[in-house]
Design an enzyme around this catalytic site. Structure first.
Site, PDB file in Angstrom:
ATOM      1  N   GLU A   1      -3.105  -2.567  -9.178  1.00  0.00           N
ATOM      2  CA  GLU A   1      -1.753  -1.555  -9.292  1.00  0.00           C
ATOM      3  C   GLU A   1      -1.849  -0.715 -10.626  1.00  0.00           C
ATOM      4  OE1 GLU A   1      -1.703  -4.422  -9.254  1.00  0.00           O
ATOM      5  OE2 GLU A   1      -0.372  -6.673  -9.927  1.00  0.00           O
TER       6      GLU A   1
ATOM      7  N   ASP B   1       0.569  -1.276  -0.088  1.00  0.00           N
ATOM      8  CA  ASP B   1       0.044   0.238   0.146  1.00  0.00           C
ATOM      9  C   ASP B   1       0.677   1.289   0.090  1.00  0.00           C
ATOM     10  OD1 ASP B   1      -2.058  -0.871  -0.111  1.00  0.00           O
ATOM     11  OD2 ASP B   1      -3.280  -1.014   2.088  1.00  0.00           O
TER      12      ASP B   1
END
Ligand code: CMP
Length: 322
Positions: A228, A202
Site C-alpha cells: 500500500e 485492490d
C-alpha cells in the site's frame, strides 16, 4: 512437378521468379507433412532447409524455463527457417505445427543459390525480414513495459522506482540538478482488507493509483513501491515544492470518494525529502522521506510530516543547472 510449380507461384516470396526459374526451383524441392503438435524445427539445432507453408498453421515459439513465448503464427504462403541458412547459426526459434501442416522444403545450398541468382527474391526476403524485426522490436518493448509496470494500478513498479531514483541521484551528483521524493502510505489498509476483503482492498489501491496519476505534474512520476506504499519522484523540484506536492496529494485522496460502500473514507500519510539537501545518495534521500512518513503515521495519520530542517540552500539547490 507442375503441381509444385503452381504452388510455388502462389508464394509471395517467390512472386518475382519467372516460370522457368520456378520450374528449376521445383525440381529441387520436396514435400513434407507434419502432424499437429510436431516440432518442425527446433531452437539450437543446425538449419538444413527453408520451409514454405502450403497448408495449415505453424507457431514460432521461443521456449523459456517457465513457458513458451509465441513470436509469430504463420500460415499458407509464409516461409520459415531462412535465418539459420543465411547466417550459419543454429535455429533461432522452434517452429511447431498447430494443425496438420503441408510444406515445401528447399535445402540450404539450393536456397542460397536461388537467392544470389535472383535479385527480386533477395529483395522480397529483405522486406519480409524487416517486418519480422519490426514485430520483434514491438514485442520487446511491450515485454519491457510489462516488466516495470504494476498490473493492478498501471503505475510504474518498485523496480522502475529504484532505477529512476538511482538515475536522479546520479544526475544530481554529476550535473548539480535537484529533485524531490514523496513517499506515501494508505492509512489502516490492513483493516480495509480484513473487514471489506481483498477485492475491496485492490479497488482502493487502483483508485489511489488513478488519483496519483491524475494529480501529479507531467514531469513527476508516481510509482507503486510496495503493498500500500506509493512514491512520487518530483523532477527538478526543490524541497519546498516537493512538500507542497505531498500536501496536495494527501488532500486529494482524503477528499475524494473511494470505491467503498457505507461512505467510508480513505486517507494517506506522507513524508518527503529533497536531493541534494538531504543527501546525495539513494539511501539518504529515501530514508529521510521514509522517516518523515513514519512520524506522520505515529502522529495520527492523514497528514504530511516535514523532513528535518536543512542548511540554507546552497548554489546547487538554488537553481537547476541541467
Ligand atoms: P531459423 O532461425 O532458421 O529457424 C527458426 C525460424 O523461426 C527462423 O529461422 C525464422 O524463420 C522464424 N522466426 C524466428 N523469429 C521470428 C519472428 N520474430 N517472427 C517470425 N518468424 C520468426
Amino acid at each position: 512437378m507442375s503441381d509444385t510449380v503452381d504452388l510455388l507461384a502462389r508464394v509471395p516470396l517467390l512472386q518475382g521468379l519467372q516460370r522457368h526459374e520456378l520450374e528449376s526451383l521445383a525440381s529441387r524441392t520436396r514435400r513434407e507433412h507434419f502432424r499437429s503438435g510436431a516440432d518442425i524445427v527446433q531452437i539450437g539445432m543446425p538449419g538444413r532447409s527453408l520451409y514454405l507453408v502450403i497448408d495449415g498453421l505453424v507457431q514460432v515459439v521461443y521456449p523459456s524455463a517457465s513457458a513458451d513465448f509465441e513470436l509469430a503464427r504463420l500460415g499458407a504462403g509464409d516461409f520459415f527457417g531462412e535465418m539459420a541458412l543465411l547466417n550459419d547459426k543454429p535455429r533461432s526459434a522452434t517452429v511447431r505445427a498447430l494443425t496438420p501442416v503441408d510444406l515445401i522444403a528447399l535445402d540450404k545450398e539450393d536456397f542460397r543459390r536461388v537467392v544470389s541468382d535472383t535479385p527480386g527474391l533477395a529483395l522480397e526476403l529483405l522486406a519480409a525480414l524487416s517486418v519480422r524485426i519490426r514485430n520483434a522490436d514491438e514485442q520487446i518493448s511491450t515485454l519491457s513495459d510489462q516488466a516495470v509496470r504494476d498490473p493492478l494500478t498501471g503505475l510504474l513498479n518498485r523496480r522502475a522506482f529504484q532505477e529512476r531514483l538511482h538515475e536522479e541521484v546520479d544526475r544530481a551528483r554529476r550535473y548539480g540538478t535537484r529533485f524531490g521524493l514523496v513517499i506515501m502510505d494508505v492509512d489502516h489498509f490492513k483493516s480495509i482488507n480484513d473487514t471489506l476483503g481483498h477485492v475491496a482492498g485492490d479497488e482502493v489501491l487502483s483508485w489511489v493509483g488513478r488519483l496519483l496519476q491524475e494529480h501529479t505534474r507531467a514531469a513527476d512520476s508516481p510509482f507503486r513501491v510496495g503493498g500500500e506504499e506509493f512514491a512520487v519522484l518530483c523532477a527538478s523540484s526543490d524541497v519546498h515544492a516537493t512538500g507542497l506536492a505531498a500536501h496536495r496529494l494527501i488532500s486529494v485522496v482524503g477528499e475524494a470518494k473511494p470505491p467503498l460502500e457505507q461512505g467510508l473514507r480513505v486517507t494517506m500519510s506522507a513524508g518527503y525529502s529533497g536531493c541534494p539537501v538531504h543527501g546525495l545518495s539513494f539511501e539518504d534521500v529515501y530514508s529521510t522521506a521514509d522517516e518523515a512518513l513514519l512520524r506522520a503515521k505515529s502522529a495520527g495519520r492523514n497528514q504530511v510530516c516535514d523532513p528535518p530542517p536543512t542548511e540554507p540552500p546552497g548554489p546547487s539547490d538554488a537553481a537547476p543547472q541541467a
